[in-house]
Motif scaffolding. Structure first.
Motif, PDB file in Angstrom:
ATOM      1  N   THR A 216     -14.205   9.987  47.679  1.00 14.68           N
ATOM      2  CA  THR A 216     -14.665  11.347  47.943  1.00 14.68           C
ATOM      3  C   THR A 216     -13.874  11.925  49.094  1.00 14.68           C
ATOM      4  N   VAL A 217     -13.410  13.154  48.918  1.00 13.40           N
ATOM      5  CA  VAL A 217     -12.703  13.901  49.965  1.00 13.40           C
ATOM      6  C   VAL A 217     -13.593  15.074  50.356  1.00 13.40           C
ATOM      7  N   LEU A 218     -14.019  15.108  51.618  1.00 12.61           N
ATOM      8  CA  LEU A 218     -15.023  16.070  52.059  1.00 12.61           C
ATOM      9  C   LEU A 218     -14.487  17.002  53.134  1.00 12.61           C
ATOM     10  N   TRP A 219     -14.564  18.305  52.855  1.00 10.90           N
ATOM     11  CA  TRP A 219     -14.437  19.299  53.931  1.00 10.90           C
ATOM     12  C   TRP A 219     -15.858  19.671  54.346  1.00 10.90           C
ATOM     13  N   ALA A 220     -16.098  19.779  55.644  1.00 11.36           N
ATOM     14  CA  ALA A 220     -17.422  20.177  56.120  1.00 11.36           C
ATOM     15  C   ALA A 220     -17.302  20.924  57.426  1.00 11.36           C
ATOM     16  N   ASP A 221     -18.298  21.788  57.660  1.00 12.72           N
ATOM     17  CA  ASP A 221     -18.420  22.413  58.973  1.00 12.72           C
ATOM     18  C   ASP A 221     -18.511  21.339  60.048  1.00 12.72           C
ATOM     19  N   ARG A 222     -18.061  21.673  61.239  1.00 10.74           N
ATOM     20  CA  ARG A 222     -18.195  20.744  62.362  1.00 10.74           C
ATOM     21  C   ARG A 222     -19.570  20.919  63.005  1.00 10.74           C
ATOM     22  N   VAL A 223     -20.578  20.653  62.169  1.00 13.85           N
ATOM     23  CA  VAL A 223     -21.971  20.810  62.557  1.00 13.85           C
ATOM     24  C   VAL A 223     -22.669  19.483  62.276  1.00 13.85           C
TER      25      VAL A 223
END
Length: 348
Positions: A216-223
């Motif tokens: 899995t390759v995940l982009w996410a907010d830095r939250v």
């Protein structure tokens, strides 16, 4: 036991030209991360900032629509496409963990994936590789998501080349397992409305689960919100480093390596700061493998001292069992090892 740590690994030597020494160092770092935590922060991935910026704007545009407008894009059955409203899934059930007395997962999502039409001359069918639904009232969404999808797929394919080197299998090994891969991009919006809440309330953004496929390759907010289960049974907060993608292994990788590489349990708790819910978005690209690929422990990971922990299963069969749990409410009785780890962690 060592302190829980998700390493940051620069894969630029594999994205572009890199020396043999530089590539070998990346292989060693990824192999170590796969064996010890199952998660890593990936930098040097080569995704242009403009693609990431456009993705965020596209997500904002779609998820800002009224709920009734978004519900037009709900797809029936288990096609894994289109819109999923808040509280329509319970991912802990994909592990056979009984969610009675717990809230269903409090996120909304939109899924797109690779259609069977993109895999001519293979066994791909519409049952496993459904057509996409695109919203017609979010003008920038389709173009932004399509551009990011292509980049995330490239990163995943780069990682499988590194995996082949780390596992000492032929370079074409993962090509044979993923040449018509079930690839899905799931865009999530943690849908608890901003504002104050009762801190004692039991809230689940996304229940504990392992990912179904290879990587899995995940982009996410830095939250804050993402939590990963350590080997000591503790839940640990993880958020992306500046410019990094979070990468984790799924069940297919664990099965291939007889659990020497870790498909690590993780969950999302609603990010609450000083009693206020913070907004959180993510986009997870799942590179799952061919629907008809038979997955079993590689011979190099099986011995008299380490017998095979898993029976052979197709990617299709494995994913169907887990999706039936999370969406249809049928407990996945085959996920014995993962469910035991959740129980050992005390669901804490």
């Amino acid at each position: 036991m060592a302190r829980f740590h998700v390493p940051t690994i620069d894969i630029s030597a594999w994205v572009g030209p890199g020396s043999l020494d530089a590539r070998s160092a990346v292989v060693a770092a990824i192999d170590h991360a796969c064996r010890t935590v199952g998660f890593m922060q990936i930098v040097g991935h080569g995704i242009p900032n403009v693609v990431l910026d456009d993705l965020q704007r596209g997500l904002d545009e779609f998820f800002a629509l009224p709920l009734e407008a978004k519900k037009k894009y709900v797809r029936p059955g288990g096609e894994n496409r289109g819109y999923s409203p808040p509280k329509s899934e319970s991912l802990s059930y994909s592990l056979g963990v009984d969610p009675v007395t717990r809230m269903n997962d409090f996120f909304e999502a939109f899924n797109v994936g690779t259609s069977w039409r993109e895999y001519p001359d293979t066994t791909a069918t519409v049952e496993d590789y459904a057509e996409n639904t695109w919203p017609d009232d979010a003008d920038g969404f389709e173009a932004a998501v399509t551009a990011y999808y292509g980049e995330a797929r490239r990163v995943a394919q780069t990682l499988t080349r590194i995996f082949a080197a780390a596992l000492r299998v032929p370079e074409e090994f993962f090509g044979d397992v993923t040449d018509h891969s079930i690839d899905v991009l799931r865009m999530n919006n943690y849908a608890l409305p901003p504002g104050s809440i009762e801190l004692g309330a039991e809230l689940t953004g996304m229940g504990e689960h392992t990912d179904f496929g290879l990587v899995t390759v995940l982009w996410a907010d830095r939250v804050a919100g993402l939590q990963v289960l350590g080997l000591d049974g503790s839940w640990n907060d993880v958020s992306p480093a500046e410019g990094a993608l979070l990468v984790n292994l799924g069940d297919v990788a664990a099965r291939l390596t007889n659990d020497k590489w870790l498909s690590t349990l993780h969950r999302v708790k609603p990010p609450v700061i000083d009693g206020t819910i913070e907004r959180r978005r993510s986009a997870a690209f799942f590179h799952d493998g061919n629907a008809d690929a038979v997955i079993a422990p590689l011979p190099s990971f099986v011995s008299e001292e380490a017998p095979a922990l898993y029976e052979p299963v197709t990617v299709r069969e494995h994913i169907a069992a887990k999706l039936a749990g999370s969406r249809a409410g049928r407990k996945n009785v085959s996920a014995v090892r993962e469910a035991a780890r959740v129980a050992a962690a005390g669901r804490g």
